[in-house]
Design an enzyme around this catalytic site. Structure first.
Site, PDB file in Angstrom:
ATOM      1  N   ARG A 270       0.864  -1.176   0.000  1.00  0.00           N
ATOM      2  CA  ARG A 270       0.000   0.000   0.000  1.00  0.00           C
ATOM      3  C   ARG A 270       0.905   1.231   0.000  1.00  0.00           C
ATOM      4  O   ARG A 270       2.002   1.197   0.575  1.00  0.00           O
ATOM      5  CB  ARG A 270      -0.854   0.050   1.281  1.00  0.00           C
TER       6      ARG A 270
ATOM      7  N   HIS B 166      -1.518   0.308  -9.624  1.00  0.00           N
ATOM      8  CA  HIS B 166      -2.166  -0.599  -8.656  1.00  0.00           C
ATOM      9  C   HIS B 166      -2.845  -1.747  -9.417  1.00  0.00           C
ATOM     10  O   HIS B 166      -4.055  -1.945  -9.318  1.00  0.00           O
ATOM     11  CB  HIS B 166      -3.161   0.146  -7.762  1.00  0.00           C
TER      12      HIS B 166
ATOM     13  N   GLU C  70      -4.099   7.484  -4.638  1.00  0.00           N
ATOM     14  CA  GLU C  70      -4.361   6.900  -5.968  1.00  0.00           C
ATOM     15  C   GLU C  70      -5.750   7.323  -6.450  1.00  0.00           C
ATOM     16  O   GLU C  70      -6.667   7.380  -5.636  1.00  0.00           O
ATOM     17  CB  GLU C  70      -4.319   5.368  -5.875  1.00  0.00           C
TER      18      GLU C  70
HETATM   19  C1  8YV Z   1      -7.341  -4.353  -5.236  1.00  0.00           C
HETATM   20  C2  8YV Z   1      -5.633  -5.003  -3.698  1.00  0.00           C
HETATM   21  O1  8YV Z   1      -8.214  -4.744  -4.262  1.00  0.00           O
HETATM   22  O2  8YV Z   1      -6.413  -7.090  -2.951  1.00  0.00           O
HETATM   23  C3  8YV Z   1      -5.982  -5.987  -2.651  1.00  0.00           C
HETATM   24  O3  8YV Z   1      -5.795  -5.670  -1.460  1.00  0.00           O
HETATM   25  O4  8YV Z   1      -5.017  -4.034  -3.452  1.00  0.00           O
HETATM   26  C4  8YV Z   1      -6.091  -5.175  -5.098  1.00  0.00           C
HETATM   27  O5  8YV Z   1      -6.281  -6.491  -5.467  1.00  0.00           O
HETATM   28  C5  8YV Z   1      -7.945  -4.456  -6.570  1.00  0.00           C
HETATM   29  O6  8YV Z   1      -7.316  -3.504  -7.328  1.00  0.00           O
HETATM   30  C6  8YV Z   1      -9.431  -4.221  -6.619  1.00  0.00           C
HETATM   31  O7  8YV Z   1      -9.736  -2.900  -6.286  1.00  0.00           O
END
Ligand code: 8YV
Length: 335
Positions: A254, A301, A283
């Protein structure tokens, strides 16, 4: 009311009785982000859907959501307490992603709202991207691509890059994604070191007592820890200094896990060799300074963004919703 593991949990704030017995009424679902058709179509068969991301006036939409019992939460954008308060009948938040740092779990617990996520199904894709980003920044793949496209090749060669295979590969956070990344790095003959909050005595890799020690040892430092308050700015100016001008940073966790001001400063001063980042603060409106940096590889991302994995994530999210409304145990409960 009991949870899957039999422990008592608080009653939902709204104690209207849940639908009992057969009903023709579909339960109402609020969908937070634009999911693929392969999820939206089966969801629409099962639920009456409200589309939050499409609403020009979100408050006006939420005012019509008093009957919403489920939320399909938009991955890393989550759900805060204010959103839960706007949904008085909410019973379950099914997150489209493994990371639940953007969901206020305390608020969910206090309101008796269940939370699920999508672990395991995305682990290997994110680990693939961690390796791809390390290769990209160390072998300067985006720069090579621009050199060929821009006609620079006919005029001369690029400077030499850095070797990836056999390098010292440091991992911050030896969880599911960290372990999958380590296995891949081992296939590249890398020496693998790690920092993990809790000791992992069964791990074959070299443990370091602090992230700073790990950074000082590493040619490339890969961050795979979960986000949230406990991991905020783990990678700070001191860690970047320890990584040094020959070290590279890769972040697939993150944006919050890195002190971004310190990272931008280190990249601008070339105090580290480079960084390859799948995640950022704010983001998708990232700090503009990143875009001017030749020593940074920027990725939107997209660690879990393959057709195969997004299908599996959507399926797991929907299976959790189905289980909840069938009164069955949740598959991957968080709360
Ligand atoms: C996002 C992610 O969720 O799983 C996670 O924690 O950061 C990613 O897989 C994905 O971009 C869907 O918003």
């Amino acid at each position: 009311m009991t949870s899957d593991n039999g422990t008592a949990r608080p009653k939902p704030k709204d104690d209207r009785p849940h639908q009992a017995g057969p009903s023709l009424e579909k339960p109402e679902l609020l969908v937070g982000s634009n999911l693929p058709d392969w999820d939206m179509e089966p969801l629409a068969e099962q639920f009456r859907i409200h589309k939050l991301w499409e609403a020009p006036d979100k408050a006006a939409l939420l005012a019509k959501c008093a009957g919403v019992r489920a939320l399909a939460a938009p991955g890393h954008r989550g759900a805060d307490a204010a959103l839960m308060d706007a949904l008085p009948a909410l019973e379950i938040i099914a997150n489209y992603g493994v990371g639940v740092d953007a969901i206020d779990l305390e608020a969910a617990r206090a309101r008796g709202i269940r939370v699920t996520n999508t672990p395991d199904v995305l682990t290997d894709d994110v680990a693939d991207i961690a390796i791809a980003l390390a290769l990209s920044v160390m072998r300067e793949i985006p720069r090579g691509d621009a050199h060929v496209r821009g006609g620079g090749w006919a005029k001369g060669n690029l400077p030499l890059a850095r070797r990836f295979h056999g390098c010292k590969f440091g991992i911050v956070g030896l969880g599911r994604i960290g372990i999958a990344t380590a296995r891949r790095a081992a296939a590249f003959d890398c020496s693998i070191g790690y920092f993990n909050r809790s000791p992992q005595p069964a791990s074959p890799y070299q443990a370091f007592p602090t992230i700073r020690d790990l950074a000082a040892w590493s040619d490339v430092l890969v961050v795979t820890v979960a986000g949230g308050a406990g991991t905020r700015a783990l990678i700070d100016a001191a860690v970047l200094q320890a990584l040094g001008p020959r070290g590279f940073l890769v972040n697939v966790s993150r944006g919050t896990t890195v002190d971004e001001a310190a990272l931008l400063d280190a990249l601008e001063r070339q105090a580290i060799g480079g960084a390859a980042l799948d995640v950022f603060l704010n983001e998708p409106h990232i700090d503009e300074r990143f875009k001017a940096l030749p020593n940074a590889v920027l990725f939107p991302h997209h660690g879990s963004a393959t057709v195969e994995t997004r299908r599996a994530m959507g399926q797991l999210m929907r299976d959790n919703l189905t289980a909840h409304f069938a009164g069955k145990p949740l598959l991957t409960p968080v709360v």
